[in-house]
Design a protein around this motif. Structure first.
Motif, PDB file in Angstrom:
ATOM      1  N   GLU A  54       0.879  -1.165   0.000  1.00  0.00           N
ATOM      2  CA  GLU A  54       0.000   0.000   0.000  1.00  0.00           C
ATOM      3  C   GLU A  54       0.915   1.213   0.000  1.00  0.00           C
ATOM      4  O   GLU A  54       1.882   1.259   0.769  1.00  0.00           O
ATOM      5  CB  GLU A  54      -0.888   0.017   1.240  1.00  0.00           C
ATOM      6  CG  GLU A  54      -1.819  -1.170   1.348  1.00  0.00           C
ATOM      7  CD  GLU A  54      -2.555  -1.209   2.680  1.00  0.00           C
ATOM      8  OE1 GLU A  54      -2.349  -0.307   3.520  1.00  0.00           O
ATOM      9  OE2 GLU A  54      -3.315  -2.159   2.880  1.00  0.00           O
ATOM     10  N   SER A  55       0.641   2.181  -0.860  1.00  0.00           N
ATOM     11  CA  SER A  55       1.511   3.342  -0.937  1.00  0.00           C
ATOM     12  C   SER A  55       0.707   4.576  -1.312  1.00  0.00           C
ATOM     13  O   SER A  55      -0.264   4.488  -2.071  1.00  0.00           O
ATOM     14  CB  SER A  55       2.618   3.111  -1.966  1.00  0.00           C
ATOM     15  OG  SER A  55       3.585   4.136  -1.897  1.00  0.00           O
ATOM     16  N   GLU A  56       1.135   5.692  -0.797  1.00  0.00           N
ATOM     17  CA  GLU A  56       0.511   6.969  -1.134  1.00  0.00           C
ATOM     18  C   GLU A  56       1.621   7.983  -1.367  1.00  0.00           C
ATOM     19  O   GLU A  56       2.506   8.159  -0.516  1.00  0.00           O
ATOM     20  CB  GLU A  56      -0.403   7.429  -0.006  1.00  0.00           C
ATOM     21  CG  GLU A  56      -1.214   8.642  -0.368  1.00  0.00           C
ATOM     22  CD  GLU A  56      -2.244   9.018   0.693  1.00  0.00           C
ATOM     23  OE1 GLU A  56      -2.697  10.169   0.657  1.00  0.00           O
ATOM     24  OE2 GLU A  56      -2.575   8.174   1.549  1.00  0.00           O
ATOM     25  N   VAL A  57       1.574   8.617  -2.525  1.00  0.00           N
ATOM     26  CA  VAL A  57       2.591   9.607  -2.875  1.00  0.00           C
ATOM     27  C   VAL A  57       2.635  10.694  -1.806  1.00  0.00           C
ATOM     28  O   VAL A  57       1.610  11.213  -1.376  1.00  0.00           O
ATOM     29  CB  VAL A  57       2.301  10.222  -4.263  1.00  0.00           C
ATOM     30  CG1 VAL A  57       3.272  11.351  -4.573  1.00  0.00           C
ATOM     31  CG2 VAL A  57       2.379   9.160  -5.340  1.00  0.00           C
ATOM     32  N   GLY A  58       3.840  10.991  -1.344  1.00  0.00           N
ATOM     33  CA  GLY A  58       4.040  12.030  -0.336  1.00  0.00           C
ATOM     34  C   GLY A  58       3.834  11.566   1.096  1.00  0.00           C
ATOM     35  O   GLY A  58       4.083  12.314   2.028  1.00  0.00           O
ATOM     36  N   LYS A  59       3.383  10.334   1.295  1.00  0.00           N
ATOM     37  CA  LYS A  59       3.116   9.858   2.656  1.00  0.00           C
ATOM     38  C   LYS A  59       3.896   8.611   3.035  1.00  0.00           C
ATOM     39  O   LYS A  59       4.163   8.390   4.195  1.00  0.00           O
ATOM     40  CB  LYS A  59       1.625   9.610   2.838  1.00  0.00           C
ATOM     41  CG  LYS A  59       0.822  10.885   2.753  1.00  0.00           C
ATOM     42  CD  LYS A  59      -0.514  10.741   3.412  1.00  0.00           C
ATOM     43  CE  LYS A  59      -1.195  12.098   3.422  1.00  0.00           C
ATOM     44  NZ  LYS A  59      -2.428  12.063   4.157  1.00  0.00           N
ATOM     45  N   GLY A  60       4.225   7.748   2.076  1.00  0.00           N
ATOM     46  CA  GLY A  60       4.998   6.559   2.400  1.00  0.00           C
ATOM     47  C   GLY A  60       4.379   5.282   1.887  1.00  0.00           C
ATOM     48  O   GLY A  60       3.384   5.290   1.162  1.00  0.00           O
ATOM     49  N   THR A  61       4.988   4.177   2.303  1.00  0.00           N
ATOM     50  CA  THR A  61       4.632   2.865   1.780  1.00  0.00           C
ATOM     51  C   THR A  61       4.615   1.831   2.899  1.00  0.00           C
ATOM     52  O   THR A  61       5.419   1.909   3.828  1.00  0.00           O
ATOM     53  CB  THR A  61       5.651   2.440   0.704  1.00  0.00           C
ATOM     54  OG1 THR A  61       5.677   3.432  -0.320  1.00  0.00           O
ATOM     55  CG2 THR A  61       5.305   1.097   0.088  1.00  0.00           C
ATOM     56  N   THR A  62       3.708   0.883   2.792  1.00  0.00           N
ATOM     57  CA  THR A  62       3.650  -0.250   3.703  1.00  0.00           C
ATOM     58  C   THR A  62       3.692  -1.532   2.892  1.00  0.00           C
ATOM     59  O   THR A  62       2.897  -1.706   1.966  1.00  0.00           O
ATOM     60  CB  THR A  62       2.354  -0.229   4.542  1.00  0.00           C
ATOM     61  OG1 THR A  62       2.314   0.965   5.309  1.00  0.00           O
ATOM     62  CG2 THR A  62       2.278  -1.438   5.466  1.00  0.00           C
TER      63      THR A  62
END
Length: 73
Positions: A54-62
């Protein structure tokens, strides 16, 4: 067994996740070779596990890595 690896880096775009993430020689890094995640997923799958991201640009990745539990008998 479930292992989560979380970062607060730049994240990855939905297009990169869908089209490039686990493909060899694809990288978001300027000096990246792009084989690390490809190999990591292959190893996990060879042991009967799986890998989700799971990833969101500008917030990080799991990354969630699941591996089957070994019977303790």
């Amino acid at each position: 067994m479930l292992l989560s690896v979380i970062d607060n880096g730049c994240g990855m775009s939905p297009v990169f996740l869908k089209e490039s993430l686990f493909r060899p020689f694809q990288s978001t890094k300027k000096k990246g070779i792009g084989i690390g995640l490809f190999q990591a997923r292959a190893i996990v799958q060879a042991h009967g596990g799986g890998m989700q991201v799971e990833s969101e640009v500008g917030k990080g990745t799991t990354f969630l890595v699941s591996l089957p539990a070994k019977d303790a008998r």
